[in-house]
Design an enzyme around this catalytic site. Structure first.
Site, PDB file in Angstrom:
ATOM      1  N   HIS A 102       0.658  -1.311   0.050  1.00 55.56           N
ATOM      2  CA  HIS A 102      -0.002  -0.123   0.010  1.00 55.56           C
ATOM      3  C   HIS A 102       0.730   1.213  -0.194  1.00 55.56           C
ATOM      4  O   HIS A 102       2.056   1.265   0.424  1.00 55.56           O
ATOM      5  CB  HIS A 102      -0.890   0.003   1.215  1.00 55.56           C
ATOM      6  CG  HIS A 102      -0.073  -0.076   2.797  1.00 55.56           C
ATOM      7  ND1 HIS A 102       0.361   1.266   3.091  1.00 55.56           N
ATOM      8  CD2 HIS A 102       0.052  -1.008   3.440  1.00 55.56           C
ATOM      9  CE1 HIS A 102       0.750   0.948   4.137  1.00 55.56           C
ATOM     10  NE2 HIS A 102       0.967  -0.429   4.276  1.00 55.56           N
ATOM     11  N   GLU A 160      -2.403  -7.248   7.582  1.00 57.77           N
ATOM     12  CA  GLU A 160      -1.089  -7.183   8.212  1.00 57.77           C
ATOM     13  C   GLU A 160      -1.326  -8.199   9.576  1.00 57.77           C
ATOM     14  O   GLU A 160      -1.972  -8.292  10.140  1.00 57.77           O
ATOM     15  CB  GLU A 160      -0.836  -5.563   8.482  1.00 57.77           C
ATOM     16  CG  GLU A 160       0.590  -5.488   9.129  1.00 57.77           C
ATOM     17  CD  GLU A 160       1.681  -5.814   8.313  1.00 57.77           C
ATOM     18  OE1 GLU A 160       1.752  -7.057   8.264  1.00 57.77           O
ATOM     19  OE2 GLU A 160       2.608  -5.113   7.707  1.00 57.77           O
TER      20      GLU A 160
END
Length: 402
Positions: A205, A281
């Site tokens: 990202h 994550e």
């Protein structure tokens, strides 16, 4: 929640016109006595038969998950859905891929799942629910479907996949193919047709405030910064130039990833964006929001143990071995759903490092030595016979003008 619950999901869907007024139905039975545990039925407006059939499957799997099922046997009279979800047929229709991906994600919530075909006359309960939904879509008075007779002989199930999830089925297929080949020296150098590979374009990202401050950012939903938003757009333009056709952008559900994914999808002409929770994550627990130096000062022994072993978790967090389990599950699902296609995968540092470690056949030391920039991209090709080629790692050429 029941410790072990085996259920049977029977699902159906259809449209009057294909496309036309469409709806689906699903029923969940207890495996032992065919007691009805749940029913689902919904009209979905104008759609095709296949879209409605996938809708029935998804509704049935959602109901099974809500019941706490651990083992699921899916029975449908749609050979297409059964074969695609079993991993034996390619999903060529781009409109079905997001639905298949949703079903595959749901299937990973169970310890095991199988798919089997039954003739339509053996799928009366789900068929009645689907027809009632189609009546609603067509503007007719809905039928009463709660009194459908189900005291019929146990359906004969044909072409049932092995007692594995779709991801495990793909792994088993690759392993069997590898076992049937005679090992030869240097097989990794064998020329391969790139068009036959499934290509994963891995993207970290864009930058966030915590990224810039080098703070641990795990499950906290931190948005992209202004710079991160620009990085996402630049990454989308780069991928559009590199790859003429992308089937989907699959993303971690956290907003820094979904915003990056949406920017990439827009650059690609609006391809589907598919959330995948297994791409989230690592949970850094009590280290969330801290810098490396702060963790070293406050948790020196825990930091040493974490750096020494992927089986050790940060206090209150998640070990890399646990992250690896779900990441491999996600990758197997992608290789099944998008076989022979190109997929963009937007995720975080830890899941992406694990994917690259596995693709490179490297050891755990790579996880602490590999650096992945915000909006950097890597490319991994995987062939049906198990061959893997890592094409690019952490390419940031599209960001040089920053």
């Amino acid at each position: 929640m029941t410790a072990h619950l085996k259920v049977i999901v029977e699902a159906d869907g259809g449209s009057r016109g294909n496309p036309g007024p469409a709806g689906y139905g699903a029923v969940v039975f207890a495996a032992g006595n065919r007691e009805v545990l749940a029913e689902r039925s919904e009209s979905i407006g104008v759609a095709t038969n296949n879209v409605a059939e996938y809708g029935g499957l998804i509704a049935g799997l959602e109901a099974a998950a809500e019941l706490g099922a651990t083992e699921v046997e899916v029975r449908m009279d749609s050979k297409l859905v059964v074969e695609q979800m079993s991993g034996r047929w390619q999903i060529k229709n781009p409109g079905l891929r997001p639905l298949a991906a949703t079903a595959a994600a749901l299937s990973r919530r169970f310890d095991s799942i199988t798919y089997g075909w039954i003739p339509r006359e053996r799928n009366k309960h789900a068929d009645a629910l689907a027809n009632a939904a189609m009546d609603v879509a067509a503007g007719k008075t809905p039928k009463t479907v709660r009194t459908v007779e189900v005291a019929e002989p146990e359906p004969e199930v044909r072409e049932v996949a092995a007692a594995d999830s779709p991801a495990r089925a793909l792994a088993r297929e690759v392993a069997a193919q590898a076992a049937n080949r005679r090992p030869t020296a240097g097989t990794s150098w064998e020329p391969r047709a790139a068009s036959a590979a499934t290509r994963l374009v891995l993207v970290r990202h864009g930058e966030t405030e915590r990224t810039a401050q080098r703070r641990y950012s795990g499950r906290g939903d931190v948005p992209l910064s202004e710079r991160g938003t620009a990085q996402a757009a630049a990454t989308g333009a780069r991928i559009a130039a590199l790859t003429p056709s992308v089937a989907a952008v699959v993303t971690s559900p956290l907003s820094r990833c979904t915003a990056t994914a949406e920017a990439i999808a827009a650059s690609l002409g609006g391809v589907p964006v598919v959330p995948e929770r297994d791409l989230v994550e690592c949970d850094f627990g009590e280290w969330e929001g801290c810098t490396f130096a702060e963790v070293r000062e406050r948790w020196p022994a825990e930091m040493d143990a974490w750096l020494a072993s992927t089986a050790v978790a940060p206090p209150g967090g998640e070990a890399f071995t646990e992250v690896g389990t779900r990441v491999r599950r996600a990758v197997a699902g992608l290789l099944q759903t998008y076989r022979g296609e190109t997929v963009v995968v937007v995720s975080h540092v830890s899941p992406l490092k694990i994917m690259l470690r596995d693709a490179l056949g490297a050891g755990d030391a790579l996880l602490h030595r590999l650096y992945l920039d915000p909006a950097g991209l890597s490319i991994v090709d995987t062939w049906p016979d198990g061959g893997v080629a890592v094409r690019t790692v952490n390419d940031t050429a599209h960001l040089v003008s920053e």
